[in-house]
Design a protein around this motif. Structure first.
Motif, PDB file in Angstrom:
ATOM      1  N   ASN A 138       0.581  -3.720  -4.166  1.00 42.89           N
ATOM      2  CA  ASN A 138      -0.235  -2.502  -4.200  1.00 42.89           C
ATOM      3  C   ASN A 138       0.596  -1.225  -4.113  1.00 42.89           C
ATOM      4  OD1 ASN A 138      -2.345  -0.698  -4.222  1.00 42.89           O
ATOM      5  ND2 ASN A 138      -2.965  -1.092  -2.106  1.00 42.89           N
ATOM      6  N   ASN A 145       0.823  -1.221   0.000  1.00 44.63           N
ATOM      7  CA  ASN A 145       0.000   0.000   0.000  1.00 44.63           C
ATOM      8  C   ASN A 145       0.857   1.272   0.000  1.00 44.63           C
ATOM      9  OD1 ASN A 145      -1.877  -1.975   0.283  1.00 44.63           O
ATOM     10  ND2 ASN A 145      -2.865  -1.143   2.105  1.00 44.63           N
ATOM     11  N   LEU A 146       1.725   1.332  -0.981  1.00 42.56           N
ATOM     12  CA  LEU A 146       2.627   2.489  -1.108  1.00 42.56           C
ATOM     13  C   LEU A 146       2.081   3.432  -2.171  1.00 42.56           C
ATOM     14  CD1 LEU A 146       5.416   3.931  -0.732  1.00 42.56           C
ATOM     15  CD2 LEU A 146       6.348   2.267  -2.343  1.00 42.56           C
ATOM     16  N   TRP A 147       2.041   4.699  -1.873  1.00 42.24           N
ATOM     17  CA  TRP A 147       1.512   5.702  -2.800  1.00 42.24           C
ATOM     18  C   TRP A 147       2.567   6.786  -3.005  1.00 42.24           C
ATOM     19  CZ3 TRP A 147      -3.496   5.630  -4.927  1.00 42.24           C
ATOM     20  CH2 TRP A 147      -3.838   6.764  -5.688  1.00 42.24           C
TER      21      TRP A 147
HETATM   22  C1  NAG Z   1      -3.803   0.111  -1.971  1.00 46.67           C
HETATM   23  O1  NAG Z   1      -3.080   1.135  -1.348  1.00 46.67           O
HETATM   24  C2  NAG Z   1      -3.780   2.354  -1.197  1.00 46.67           C
HETATM   25  C3  NAG Z   1      -2.850   3.351  -0.548  1.00 46.67           C
HETATM   26  O2  NAG Z   1      -1.692   3.464  -1.281  1.00 46.67           O
HETATM   27  C4  NAG Z   1      -5.039   2.136  -0.374  1.00 46.67           C
HETATM   28  O3  NAG Z   1      -5.759   3.335  -0.320  1.00 46.67           O
HETATM   29  C5  NAG Z   1      -5.874   1.043  -0.976  1.00 46.67           C
HETATM   30  O4  NAG Z   1      -6.963   0.764  -0.158  1.00 46.67           O
HETATM   31  C6  NAG Z   1      -5.030  -0.211  -1.152  1.00 46.67           C
HETATM   32  N1  NAG Z   1      -5.816  -1.237  -1.826  1.00 46.67           N
HETATM   33  C7  NAG Z   1      -6.001  -2.430  -1.309  1.00 46.67           C
HETATM   34  C8  NAG Z   1      -6.816  -3.387  -2.136  1.00 46.67           C
HETATM   35  O5  NAG Z   1      -5.547  -2.756  -0.220  1.00 46.67           O
END
Ligand code: NAG
Ligand code: NAG
Length: 391
Positions: free
Chosen positions: A257, A227-229
């Motif tokens: 992700n 979950n890296l943005w």
């Molecule tokens: C992927 O990462 C983003 C933040 O970078 C988060 O908002 C999103 O929920 C994540 N998606 C999943 C499927 O975990």
């Protein structure tokens, strides 16, 4: 029973009352000296101890001036979850790189929850160590990361400048919910191993509105980044934004992700890169979106290299075990500095799956560039230049 108006004013009063109770620690009051030559390490340590022991939100204030700082460890847990560093000045590392000995971090936060850093410059004085390394001497220490954030959560860093790190500038390791914005990283384009921001084993890291000029990767993404943005980052000089190197170890956490959005690369070695060792590994990369990138004179704008084997040691003849899937390149424009603008060199044993190209237009010297694929499967949409070689 109190009426809503009373409750409103009571709440307002409580909010302000609470704020007025927040404590502030100016490091000058702990004996810090802004002359750039007197060691202020102890003063900062004491300010942290006080802030960390406080049950109220607390601010550590670093006023203007240059504060000489040896390696320092800000260790949690703390008694409150709102410690703010407000930095107007510069923290400077000792000119002699041996002063930090073999410490891996110059400034290290560990086990912190709810720390923010606003403003300030961290000047690690790295040039002498780079020169030592480049001279080929084997007596140079490996050098310290400028700012390490380890095993921490709910960290916010904004408006911070990192200059001339010895090794990596900023390392986020084992963290949750870290937000960096308006960060500036600056080091020479030929400084060794000076990665800008490195993220690994961390969940929910966001990097926004930042400018990185350095001698290695602008952002490097290690095992276990989830979950890296990354959005609105300018990179160059540097080695680009890299997922990897991965797969050095057999037991390794995957990368999952990752979104990299609205980025610009100028005169960099790579643009968007995924790099894995040619070695057996349980690692993986899945769910990556590269959206809207502009390349200016970039040597390898789009590259997956699964045959990384530096110095041909411990990997020749082996194939990467890292499985790469679901990687999308959307709206990637600009110029390549080499003829092959798109290169997917994937593992023979674990071909790349689900590579998607949408509206990619990369030219080389005003002519079409080329693409090169091995073991890469995927789909395309829109204009694709160079034409796709995915199967
Ligand atoms: C992927 O990462 C983003 C933040 O970078 C988060 O908002 C999103 O929920 C994540 N998606 C999943 C499927 O975990
Ligand atoms: C692709 O990019 C080149 C150079 O940047 C530009 O001249 C060309 O018009 C672009 N092609 C399309 C179809 O947009």
């Amino acid at each position: 029973m109190a009426n809503p108006t009373t409750i409103f004013f009571l709440t307002l009063f409580l909010v302000y009352f609470h704020k007025s109770l927040a404590v502030s620690y100016n490091i000058l009051n702990f004996g810090a000296n802004p002359d750039g030559t007197t060691d202020s390490t102890n003063s900062l340590s004491k300010a942290w101890s006080s802030a960390c022991a406080s049950t109220k939100p607390s601010t550590i204030y670093v006023p203007q001036g240059r504060f000489l700082l040896n390696n320092i460890h800000f260790k949690g847990p703390c008694k409150n979850k709102a410690i703010t560093f407000r930095i107007d000045g510069t923290l400077v590392a000792p000119a002699d790189y041996n002063a930090m000995g073999k410490t891996r971090n110059w400034i290290l936060f560990e086990g912190a929850d709810g720390v923010s850093i606003h403003g300030g410059t961290l000047d690690a004085n790295g040039a002498a160590l780079w020169a030592c390394k480049k001279s080929g001497s084997n007596s140079c220490p490996s050098g310290a990361t400028t700012l390490g954030i380890s095993n921490s959560k709910n960290v916010a860093i904004s408006g911070l400048r990192s200059l001339n790190s010895q090794m990596f500038h900023i390392v986020i390791n084992g963290c949750q919910n870290v937000k960096l914005q308006g960060v500036e990283v600056l080091a020479s384009g030929n400084s060794p191993n000076t990665d800008g921001i490195h993220v690994q084993l961390s969940l929910g890291v966001t990097i926004l509105n930042s400018k990185i000029s350095t001698g290695d990767d602008c952002v490097s993404i290690g095992p276990g980044a989830t979950n890296l943005w990354i959005e609105n980052v300018v990179c160059g000089p540097g080695h680009g934004i890299s997922i990897g190197s991965l797969g050095k170890d057999f037991e390794e956490a995957g990368v999952q992700n990752v979104t990299v959005k609205t980025v610009r690369f100028k005169n960099t070695q790579n643009g968007l890169r995924i790099k894995t060792w040619g070695r057996p590994s349980k690692g993986f990369v899945r769910g990556v979106l590269f959206h809207h990138a502009i390349m200016t004179n970039v040597e390898n704008p789009i590259v997956i290299d699964q045959n990384y084997c530096p110095n041909n040691k411990n990997c020749p003849g082996q194939v990467s075990g890292v499985r790469i899937s679901d990687v999308t390149y959307q709206d990637i424009q600009g110029t390549s500095a080499t003829q092959v603008a798109v290169k997917f060199d994937c593992s023979k044993m674990n071909p790349c799956q689900g590579i998607r190209l949408e509206n990619v237009n990369l030219s080389y010297k005003n002519r079409p560039s080329q693409s090169s694929c091995s073991n890469a499967a995927g789909t395309t949409a829109g204009l694709i230049e160079p034409s796709s070689c995915l199967y």
